[in-house]
Design a protein around this motif. Structure first.
Motif, mmCIF file in Angstrom:
data_model
loop_
_atom_site.group_PDB
_atom_site.id
_atom_site.type_symbol
_atom_site.label_atom_id
_atom_site.label_comp_id
_atom_site.label_asym_id
_atom_site.label_seq_id
_atom_site.Cartn_x
_atom_site.Cartn_y
_atom_site.Cartn_z
ATOM 1 N N LYS A 22 0.818 -1.221 0.000
ATOM 2 C CA LYS A 22 0.000 0.000 0.000
ATOM 3 C C LYS A 22 0.849 1.268 0.000
ATOM 4 C CE LYS A 22 -4.094 -1.879 2.158
ATOM 5 N NZ LYS A 22 -4.993 -1.853 3.287
ATOM 6 N N GLU A 23 1.976 1.228 0.692
ATOM 7 C CA GLU A 23 2.789 2.435 0.839
ATOM 8 C C GLU A 23 3.646 2.770 -0.382
ATOM 9 O OE1 GLU A 23 4.655 -0.881 3.378
ATOM 10 O OE2 GLU A 23 2.667 -0.234 2.825
ATOM 11 N N ASP A 24 3.733 1.870 -1.334
ATOM 12 C CA ASP A 24 4.529 2.134 -2.531
ATOM 13 C C ASP A 24 3.677 2.794 -3.610
ATOM 14 O OD1 ASP A 24 6.887 1.071 -1.502
ATOM 15 O OD2 ASP A 24 6.465 -0.937 -2.266
ATOM 16 N N PRO A 25 4.298 3.639 -4.423
ATOM 17 C CA PRO A 25 3.552 4.242 -5.534
ATOM 18 C C PRO A 25 3.210 3.184 -6.586
ATOM 19 C CG PRO A 25 5.874 4.843 -5.644
ATOM 20 C CD PRO A 25 5.681 4.081 -4.363
ATOM 21 N N MET A 26 2.226 3.482 -7.400
ATOM 22 C CA MET A 26 1.854 2.577 -8.491
ATOM 23 C C MET A 26 3.051 2.472 -9.442
ATOM 24 S SD MET A 26 -0.560 0.656 -9.702
ATOM 25 C CE MET A 26 -2.147 1.174 -9.094
ATOM 26 N N PRO A 27 3.447 1.251 -9.790
ATOM 27 C CA PRO A 27 4.583 1.094 -10.705
ATOM 28 C C PRO A 27 4.255 1.557 -12.128
ATOM 29 C CG PRO A 27 3.858 -1.037 -9.809
ATOM 30 C CD PRO A 27 2.936 -0.002 -9.297
ATOM 31 N N ALA A 28 5.296 1.698 -12.924
ATOM 32 C CA ALA A 28 5.160 2.116 -14.326
ATOM 33 C C ALA A 28 4.405 1.057 -15.132
ATOM 34 C CB ALA A 28 6.550 2.338 -14.925
ATOM 35 N N ALA A 29 3.906 1.470 -16.283
ATOM 36 C CA ALA A 29 3.083 0.599 -17.136
ATOM 37 C C ALA A 29 3.789 -0.704 -17.508
ATOM 38 C CB ALA A 29 2.659 1.348 -18.395
ATOM 39 N N GLY A 30 5.075 -0.640 -17.833
ATOM 40 C CA GLY A 30 5.811 -1.848 -18.203
ATOM 41 C C GLY A 30 5.896 -2.838 -17.050
ATOM 42 N N VAL A 31 6.074 -2.327 -15.844
ATOM 43 C CA VAL A 31 6.114 -3.185 -14.658
ATOM 44 C C VAL A 31 4.742 -3.813 -14.427
ATOM 45 C CG1 VAL A 31 6.435 -3.215 -12.136
ATOM 46 C CG2 VAL A 31 8.015 -1.915 -13.595
ATOM 47 N N LEU A 32 3.688 -3.037 -14.619
ATOM 48 C CA LEU A 32 2.330 -3.578 -14.468
ATOM 49 C C LEU A 32 2.069 -4.705 -15.463
ATOM 50 C CD1 LEU A 32 0.354 -0.267 -13.886
ATOM 51 C CD2 LEU A 32 0.880 -2.030 -12.185
ATOM 52 N N GLN A 33 2.578 -4.570 -16.672
ATOM 53 C CA GLN A 33 2.436 -5.643 -17.669
ATOM 54 C C GLN A 33 3.175 -6.897 -17.216
ATOM 55 O OE1 GLN A 33 3.889 -3.702 -21.213
ATOM 56 N NE2 GLN A 33 1.855 -2.976 -21.778
ATOM 57 N N ASN A 34 4.360 -6.718 -16.632
ATOM 58 C CA ASN A 34 5.125 -7.860 -16.120
ATOM 59 C C ASN A 34 4.369 -8.558 -14.989
ATOM 60 O OD1 ASN A 34 7.226 -7.343 -17.889
ATOM 61 N ND2 ASN A 34 8.438 -6.228 -16.379
ATOM 62 N N HIS A 73 19.838 -6.209 -8.599
ATOM 63 C CA HIS A 73 19.161 -6.418 -9.883
ATOM 64 C C HIS A 73 18.025 -7.425 -9.735
ATOM 65 C CE1 HIS A 73 22.079 -4.011 -12.001
ATOM 66 N NE2 HIS A 73 23.044 -4.686 -11.415
ATOM 67 N N SER A 74 17.363 -7.392 -8.589
ATOM 68 C CA SER A 74 16.280 -8.329 -8.287
ATOM 69 C C SER A 74 15.169 -8.283 -9.328
ATOM 70 C CB SER A 74 15.690 -7.990 -6.912
ATOM 71 O OG SER A 74 14.527 -8.743 -6.676
ATOM 72 N N GLN A 75 14.650 -9.458 -9.649
ATOM 73 C CA GLN A 75 13.514 -9.552 -10.563
ATOM 74 C C GLN A 75 12.269 -8.884 -9.969
ATOM 75 O OE1 GLN A 75 13.760 -11.165 -13.749
ATOM 76 N NE2 GLN A 75 15.923 -11.047 -13.236
ATOM 77 N N HIS A 76 12.217 -8.761 -8.648
ATOM 78 C CA HIS A 76 11.090 -8.092 -7.978
ATOM 79 C C HIS A 76 10.980 -6.627 -8.418
ATOM 80 C CE1 HIS A 76 9.993 -11.189 -4.985
ATOM 81 N NE2 HIS A 76 11.284 -11.475 -4.940
ATOM 82 N N LEU A 77 12.108 -5.994 -8.708
ATOM 83 C CA LEU A 77 12.123 -4.575 -9.091
ATOM 84 C C LEU A 77 11.367 -4.307 -10.390
ATOM 85 C CD1 LEU A 77 15.860 -3.851 -8.274
ATOM 86 C CD2 LEU A 77 13.875 -2.913 -7.056
#
Length: 124
Positions: A22-34, A73-77
Motif C-alpha cells: 500500500k505504501e509504494d507508488p503505483m509502478p510504471a506501465a511496463g512493470v504492471l504488464q510484467n 538487480h532483483s527480478q522483484h524490481l
C-alpha cells in the motif's frame, strides 16, 4: 492511483493489490504488464493445486528492495518475481512440482521464489 486500480483482477484468483504494498507508488506501465504476465503463470499453479497462493513479496520499489536486503538487480524490481506459499502445501512439495519451471526458482524452507526471467535459474 486510486485504491480501485490496485484492486483490479489480473486473473480469476489474483488481484494487482496482492503484488503491491500500500505504501509504494503505483509502478510504471511496463512493470504492471510484467506483474500481469507473472499472475497468469501463478494462476496455472493455483489451478493445479486448487489452493490459495499467498504472495509474501511481489513487486518491490527500489527503496523497499534495499530495505529488505534484496539483490540490486532483483527480478522483484521489474514486477517479474513473487515469493509464494501455496496454502497447506509444504514449500518442498511446491518446488518439486515446479522443477521444470522455465524461469528462476529460489528454493527456501518456507516459501518459493518464482520469477519469469527468460532463462532457467535455480538456487537455494
Amino acid at each position: 492511483m486510486t485504491e480501485d486500480r490496485r484492486n483490479i483482477a489480473l486473473t480469476p484468483h489474483f488481484k494487482l493489490s496482492e503484488f503491491l504494498r500500500k505504501e509504494d507508488p503505483m509502478p510504471a506501465a511496463g512493470v504492471l504488464q510484467n506483474i500481469e504476465r507473472l499472475a497468469n503463470r501463478l494462476q496455472v499453479i493455483r489451478e493445479v493445486f486448487n489452493r490459495p497462493i499467498l504472495i509474501n513479496s511481489g513487486y518491490r520499489s527500489k527503496a523497499h528492495n534495499q530495505a529488505v536486503g534484496g539483490a540490486s538487480h532483483s527480478q522483484h524490481l521489474d514486477g517479474l518475481a513473487a515469493d509464494i506459499v501455496v496454502a497447506g502445501v509444504p514449500a518442498k512439495t511446491v518446488q518439486q512440482f515446479l522443477q521444470n519451471w522455465s524461469g528462476g526458482m529460489g528454493c527456501y524452507q518456507y516459501y518459493t521464489h518464482l520469477d519469469i526471467r527468460p532463462e532457467k535459474a535455480r538456487w537455494t
